[in-house]
Enzyme design. Structure first.
Site, PDB file in Angstrom:
ATOM      1  NE  ARG A  69      -2.571  -2.615   2.804  1.00 31.84           N
ATOM      2  CZ  ARG A  69      -2.952  -2.959   4.033  1.00 31.84           C
ATOM      3  NH1 ARG A  69      -3.688  -2.123   4.734  1.00 31.84           N
ATOM      4  NH2 ARG A  69      -2.621  -4.123   4.536  1.00 31.84           N
ATOM      5  CD  GLU A 106      -1.584 -10.016  15.020  1.00 28.89           C
ATOM      6  OE1 GLU A 106      -1.872  -9.957  13.823  1.00 28.89           O
ATOM      7  OE2 GLU A 106      -2.398 -10.106  15.930  1.00 28.89           O
TER       8      GLU A 106
HETATM    9  O1  LIG Z   1       3.172  -1.552  11.691  1.00 29.30           O
HETATM   10  P1  LIG Z   1       3.086  -3.003  11.321  1.00 29.30           P
HETATM   11  O2  LIG Z   1       2.573  -3.860  12.432  1.00 29.30           O
HETATM   12  O3  LIG Z   1       4.382  -3.526  10.788  1.00 29.30           O
HETATM   13  O4  LIG Z   1       1.990  -3.157  10.195  1.00 29.30           O
HETATM   14  C1  LIG Z   1       1.821  -2.237   9.157  1.00 29.30           C
HETATM   15  C2  LIG Z   1       1.913  -2.898   7.829  1.00 29.30           C
HETATM   16  O5  LIG Z   1       0.846  -3.861   7.690  1.00 29.30           O
HETATM   17  C3  LIG Z   1       0.204  -3.636   6.446  1.00 29.30           C
HETATM   18  O6  LIG Z   1       0.831  -4.291   5.418  1.00 29.30           O
HETATM   19  P2  LIG Z   1       0.750  -5.872   5.199  1.00 29.30           P
HETATM   20  O7  LIG Z   1       1.935  -6.518   5.858  1.00 29.30           O
HETATM   21  O8  LIG Z   1      -0.597  -6.354   5.626  1.00 29.30           O
HETATM   22  O9  LIG Z   1       0.973  -6.019   3.665  1.00 29.30           O
HETATM   23  P3  LIG Z   1       0.125  -5.529   2.388  1.00 29.30           P
HETATM   24  O10 LIG Z   1       0.255  -4.026   2.285  1.00 29.30           O
HETATM   25  O11 LIG Z   1       0.835  -6.215   1.287  1.00 29.30           O
HETATM   26  O12 LIG Z   1      -1.292  -5.972   2.573  1.00 29.30           O
HETATM   27  C4  LIG Z   1       0.339  -2.154   6.239  1.00 29.30           C
HETATM   28  O13 LIG Z   1       0.153  -1.775   4.884  1.00 29.30           O
HETATM   29  C5  LIG Z   1       1.726  -1.874   6.728  1.00 29.30           C
HETATM   30  O14 LIG Z   1       2.712  -2.060   5.733  1.00 29.30           O
HETATM   31  N1  LIG Z   2      -6.043  -3.045  11.138  1.00 29.87           N
HETATM   32  C1  LIG Z   2      -5.396  -3.001   9.993  1.00 29.87           C
HETATM   33  N2  LIG Z   2      -6.030  -2.568   8.876  1.00 29.87           N
HETATM   34  C2  LIG Z   2      -5.380  -2.526   7.694  1.00 29.87           C
HETATM   35  N3  LIG Z   2      -4.111  -2.895   7.535  1.00 29.87           N
HETATM   36  C3  LIG Z   2      -3.455  -3.329   8.621  1.00 29.87           C
HETATM   37  N4  LIG Z   2      -2.177  -3.743   8.775  1.00 29.87           N
HETATM   38  C4  LIG Z   2      -2.004  -4.066  10.070  1.00 29.87           C
HETATM   39  N5  LIG Z   2      -3.134  -3.873  10.771  1.00 29.87           N
HETATM   40  C5  LIG Z   2      -4.054  -3.411   9.877  1.00 29.87           C
END
Ligand SMILES: O=P(O)(O)OC[C@H]1O[C@H](OP(=O)(O)OP(=O)(O)O)[C@H](O)[C@@H]1O
Ligand SMILES: Nc1ncnc2[nH]cnc12
Length: 355
Positions: A69, A106
């Protein structure tokens, strides 16, 4: 914070365009869905504009976006401020020579990779992502950039999960002297600092964000480690609501919209207290920020790491014209400054504990 305008009318529009989906992708999670923000071209543009207003003129040459994202918000910001865009990708996606940083999730770990030649020593970098939860992802991004000698000016995120209340505490540190910060940092490194009890709010946080029964343990430790690394300051704005009630397993138990609810945080709050507090961390408006000495010196930083700001060994004075011959190994960063002769002395320990 410089340029912070709490009353900026754009922020409410951005906040209310973000959909909160309870119980996605699993029970107890309040998923912050930015795809609805993207459907609202005004909110999307305002989000990018706020960041651009904050970072233009800051001599930032690299915008590093985190997969996936961060790839949405990073490139328009990079174009607007005249910086290159560097994708930080999940493993085995990049074809060139990469460096990698693992981070704790997690469940288990994940990893980010960066093309090693994409960023040069001494470049000023901005890290962009949509959301900060534990901060583990941003920490990994910072480590990657610093291993090649870049200076991470800030991390910019659109959303901060409410579980991260530490941002408020960090704000309080701005008034601390460099010595106080150093003592605090030492305590934190030993696990005695205020963040060291990173799981003390575990019960309170249950049911927010990804939070589940695993809040304690590794996740709490990760937060504690973050206390010495990722510093942030977040804007609190409209759409704030109480977290949902959860049962012992962390499942949402309060009356209100169930699965598939498609309101923004405000609507969710009105509909039954389910709205997660969404905080837009926006440019010039107090966004999630991690600042090092250089940023602090230019008045941009949310909080300055004392060691770096003060130019302590291994800290922030930059050495013009230095070249990266190889990326720093994990836990080290390229020593900047004039006394970097000999291989032994080129790698300085990070001025903070690795997260
Ligand atoms: O602060 P944190 O606990 O590290 O989490 C934040 C991260 O989690 C989500 O990405 P995700 O790993 O779900 O990947 P995605 O964007 O590919 O869905 C979000 O876009 C951040 O990059
Ligand atoms: N609650 C949440 N919603 C969307 N992205 C996330 N990545 C980690 N936690 C999330």
């Amino acid at each position: 914070m410089s340029g912070y305008k709490a009353e900026d009318p754009r922020i409410h529009g951005i906040a209310s365009s973000i959909r909160v989906v309870p119980n996605f992708p699993k029970p107890g999670i309040m998923f912050q869905d930015i795809t609805t923000l993207l459907l609202d071209h005004k909110a999307f543009k305002n989000t990018v504009d706020l960041f651009v207003e904050r970072y233009k003129g800051q001599n930032i040459s690299v915008v590093a976006g985190i997969e996936a994202r961060g790839f949405i918000f990073g490139p328009p910001i990079a174009l607007a401020i005249g910086a290159k865009f560097v994708p930080l990708r999940k493993p085995r996606k990049l074809p060139g020579k990469v460096i990698s940083e693992k981070y704790v999730l997690e469940y288990g770990t994940d990893c980010l990779e960066m093309h090693v030649e994409a960023v040069k020593f001494g470049e000023r970098a901005l890290v962009v992502d949509d959301l900060i939860a534990t901060g583990g992802t941003l920490c990994a991004a910072i480590r990657l950039l610093e291993r090649v000698g870049a200076e991470v000016v800030e991390c910019a995120c659109v959303i901060e999960l409410p579980e991260l209340k530490e941002g408020e505490r960090v704000t309080g540190r701005q008034s601390a002297t460099s010595r106080e910060r150093k003592i605090e940092r030492e305590k934190e490194t030993k696990g005695e600092g205020e963040w060291a009890g990173g799981d003390e709010q575990g019960e309170e946080r249950k049911g927010r964000g990804w939070t589940g029964d695993e809040e304690k343990g590794e996740r709490g430790k990760e937060r504690a480690r973050m206390g010495t690394t990722l510093q942030q300051r977040m804007l609190r704005f409209g759409g704030v609501s109480e977290p949902p009630l959860t049962d012992e397993a962390g499942r949402i138990s309060s009356a209100g919209p169930g699965d598939g609810f498609q309101g923004g945080p405000q609507e969710a709050a009105e509909a039954g207290g389910l709205g997660a507090r969404v905080e837009v961390a926006a440019a010039g408006a107090g966004l999630g920020a991690r600042a090092d000495g250089a940023a602090a010196a230019s008045g941009v930083g949310a909080w300055a790491d004392g060691a770096v700001a003060a130019g302590d060994p291994g800290g922030g004075s930059s050495s013009k014209g230095a070249r990266v011959e190889e990326a720093a190994p994990p836990g080290r960063h390229l020593r900047k400054g004039g006394n970097a002769s000999g291989r032994q002395r080129r790698w300085a320990p990070r001025p903070w504990a690795p997260c």
